[in-house]
Structure formats: C-alpha cells, structure tokens
Design a protein around this motif. Structure first.
Motif, PDB file in Angstrom:
ATOM      1  N   VAL A  45       0.944  -1.115   0.044  1.00 29.06           N
ATOM      2  CA  VAL A  45      -0.001   0.108   0.150  1.00 29.06           C
ATOM      3  C   VAL A  45       0.835   1.231  -0.015  1.00 29.06           C
ATOM      4  N   GLU A  46       1.874   1.118   0.812  1.00 33.33           N
ATOM      5  CA  GLU A  46       2.887   2.322   0.700  1.00 33.33           C
ATOM      6  C   GLU A  46       3.404   2.515  -0.500  1.00 33.33           C
ATOM      7  N   LYS A  47       3.771   1.615  -1.221  1.00 38.38           N
ATOM      8  CA  LYS A  47       4.258   1.604  -2.340  1.00 38.38           C
ATOM      9  C   LYS A  47       3.262   2.168  -3.455  1.00 38.38           C
ATOM     10  N   ALA A  48       2.312   1.641  -3.457  1.00 38.38           N
ATOM     11  CA  ALA A  48       0.984   2.043  -4.173  1.00 38.38           C
ATOM     12  C   ALA A  48       0.724   3.632  -4.219  1.00 38.38           C
ATOM     13  N   LYS A  49       0.925   4.211  -3.009  1.00 36.95           N
ATOM     14  CA  LYS A  49       0.768   5.547  -2.694  1.00 36.95           C
ATOM     15  C   LYS A  49       1.653   6.341  -3.379  1.00 36.95           C
ATOM     16  N   GLU A  50       2.828   5.902  -3.919  1.00 34.70           N
ATOM     17  CA  GLU A  50       3.740   6.604  -4.427  1.00 34.70           C
ATOM     18  C   GLU A  50       3.459   6.861  -5.935  1.00 34.70           C
ATOM     19  N   SER A  51       2.389   6.166  -6.491  1.00 31.59           N
ATOM     20  CA  SER A  51       1.980   6.462  -8.113  1.00 31.59           C
ATOM     21  C   SER A  51       1.479   7.705  -8.228  1.00 31.59           C
ATOM     22  N   THR A  52       1.886   8.246  -9.242  1.00 31.42           N
ATOM     23  CA  THR A  52       1.442   9.762  -9.698  1.00 31.42           C
ATOM     24  C   THR A  52       0.718   9.508 -10.847  1.00 31.42           C
ATOM     25  N   ASP A  53       0.670   8.615 -11.697  1.00 31.56           N
ATOM     26  CA  ASP A  53       0.165   8.548 -13.175  1.00 31.56           C
ATOM     27  C   ASP A  53      -0.864   7.604 -13.484  1.00 31.56           C
ATOM     28  N   ARG A  54      -1.149   6.689 -12.405  1.00 32.82           N
ATOM     29  CA  ARG A  54      -1.885   5.531 -12.774  1.00 32.82           C
ATOM     30  C   ARG A  54      -2.714   5.015 -11.489  1.00 32.82           C
ATOM     31  N   PRO A  55      -3.661   3.987 -11.711  1.00 36.84           N
ATOM     32  CA  PRO A  55      -4.052   3.325 -10.596  1.00 36.84           C
ATOM     33  C   PRO A  55      -3.448   2.088 -10.100  1.00 36.84           C
ATOM     34  N   VAL A  56      -3.397   1.671  -9.166  1.00 43.68           N
ATOM     35  CA  VAL A  56      -2.732   0.370  -8.654  1.00 43.68           C
ATOM     36  C   VAL A  56      -3.493  -0.868  -8.355  1.00 43.68           C
ATOM     37  N   MET A  57      -3.146  -1.993  -8.736  1.00 48.86           N
ATOM     38  CA  MET A  57      -3.902  -3.192  -8.390  1.00 48.86           C
ATOM     39  C   MET A  57      -2.834  -3.949  -7.658  1.00 48.86           C
TER      40      MET A  57
END
Length: 275
Positions: free
Chosen positions: A217-229
C-alpha cells in the motif's frame, strides 16, 4: 496498533458472525482479514464517530458476499458494537448478508451483482479528484469476479483517467463458487493483464502477511499517473482447517458448534480490538 492481532480479531469475529446465522460465505470472507486489518487500522483516513465524513477514504467491497469480514473490521474499528455481529441476516438487522450502505455505519457501497462495485470505485475516484479532497479510494475484487467483462471495462477507464488515488486489491484465493478458478476461466498471467490495461501491478506472494500488504500500500501511494492493483495470493476459508485452501465446497457452508470453537481456539482472536 498490532496489525497481526487486529487481523486475528477480524477473522475470529467473522467466524462468530457467520456462525450466528447458521451458514454463510466463510471462504471469501476469511481470506480478507489481513488486508482489512491493514486498511482500517493503518491506512484509511476515516472517523467511526462520523462515518459519512466528507473527504474520507473509502472502501468498495466489490465481492459483496464477503460482507461479514467487512462487518467484523468495522465493529473492531468502533463503528458499532461487536455484539451486533451476532445479528447477521436476522429480522431487523443492520447487517444483511450483502452490504447495504443505508443500513450499516461505515459501509461505503451497497453490494449488488459482481463487478459493479469496481465500477463504482472508479467513479468515486474520479469524483474525489474533481472535488480535490485528496481521498484514497480502495476496492477489493475477487478472482472469480474478475472473469466479468465489467471489471476490465472499468480498468480501462481508470487507466485512461490516470486515477492514481485508486488502489485495488485482487483477492487471489484461486477458488470460486463452482470450483478452481484456473479450471473454469484462468486469469493468468494476471499481473501482465493488469499492466497491459495501464495499471501498476504489485504482487504480494503471501496475502496474509500484514507487513507485506502494508508495504504494498505504501508503494501504491507513490503512484502519480495511474491506478494500482495489488494482487494478494490468499487462501480461501483461511483459519478453518478442514476447508482452508480448498476449491470445492469452501464458498458457502455451515460449521458445527464444535468446529466453530476449534477454529476460534486456533485463531486466538481474543475479545476483539475494542475490548
């Protein structure tokens, strides 16, 4: 908060909840205890005293038959009394088998046909961005549910809109109502599919490891331009020895009083997080 202990409490209370109704969806509920622990006791910006708070983070449980696990998480988080868990499906209850946001504090989406919840999550993520409230929208989908075309239509749109505050979880327990997912309509290669649809995909080999889920989840929150699965490799009916990890018969079943007591002893859920 000890996320491992919170997950134990959620799993134990899920069993108590379903057992009170006589039978139910143990399988797909029990595979969610850890991810619900990480979300509700670490990441989600929510206030149980104000469940309709504007700008809150929200969870869309698209695999709606796993409602008892969500109820257990909400009760342990303080949205309502844990004693209410024993009213599942009873006359006048606020805890129907499939979630109803108008009846249960903390429920963000009324469960309907499979895959609808995922589309709702995409819409909520877009609405949140338009409002500029900074909320994270979480969604949980099932692997059997992922055979629905609506999942992939929503996935395409979310990627097109670059909804980076949308974080979804695939409960990849390998079993659906009629048997093994791979024998009915395999999702493999699942990570590559999500990436091909424009999502970042994070694989968690042990979907019952709270530390690994937290890190994802911490890594997913680093996304700036796309959703995360986030793909969680889980075990259906986790915590019930005779059914855990089985493809056949683990979706909806009944337990004897002795089997319930044994499972609760083995889980060691104690008296709940709010005790």
């Amino acid at each position: 908060m000890d996320l491992v202990q919170a997950a134990r409490c959620i799993r134990a209370d899920t069993i108590r909840c379903i057992a009170s109704a006589g039978a139910g969806h143990y399988g797909g509920s029990l595979s969610l205890a850890e991810v619900l622990s990480v979300l509700y006791f670490k990441h989600m910006r929510v206030d149980p005293a104000h469940p309709a708070l504007e700008g809150r983070d929200r969870l869309f449980l698209s695999k709606g038959h796993a409602g008892p696990a969500l109820y257990a998480a909400l009760a342990n988080r303080g949205y309502f009394s844990r004693s209410a868990l024993l009213t599942l499906n009873q006359p006048g209850t606020n805890l129907p088998s499939h979630c109803d946001r108008k009846r249960t504090p903390g429920v963000d989406m009324t469960a309907g046909s499979l895959a609808q919840g995922f589309s709702c999550a995409v819409g909520a993520a877009l609405g949140s961005r338009l409002r500029g409230d900074g909320a994270y929208i979480y969604a949980i989908i099932g692997d059997g549910e992922s055979q629905e075309g609506q999942i992939w239509e929503a996935a395409m749109y979310a990627a097109q809109q670059k909804l980076n505050h949308l974080i979804a979880f695939l409960d990849y327990n390998g079993a659906q109502l009629d048997g093994a997912v791979d024998a009915i309509n395999s999702l493999e290669p699942v990570a590559e599919k999500w990436e091909a649809f424009g999502w970042q995909c994070i694989d968690v080999p042990d979907g019952h490891d709270t530390a690994a889920i937290d890190a994802a989840v911490e890594k997913a929150k680093e996304s700036t331009d796309r959703p995360v699965m986030i793909v969680l490799h889980t075990r259906k009916a986790k915590g019930i020895a005779k059914m855990e990890g089985k493809s056949e018969g683990s979706h909806h079943f009944a337990l004897s009083a002795e089997e319930v007591a044994r499972a609760l002893r083995e889980i060691g859920g104690g008296n709940g997080v709010d005790a």
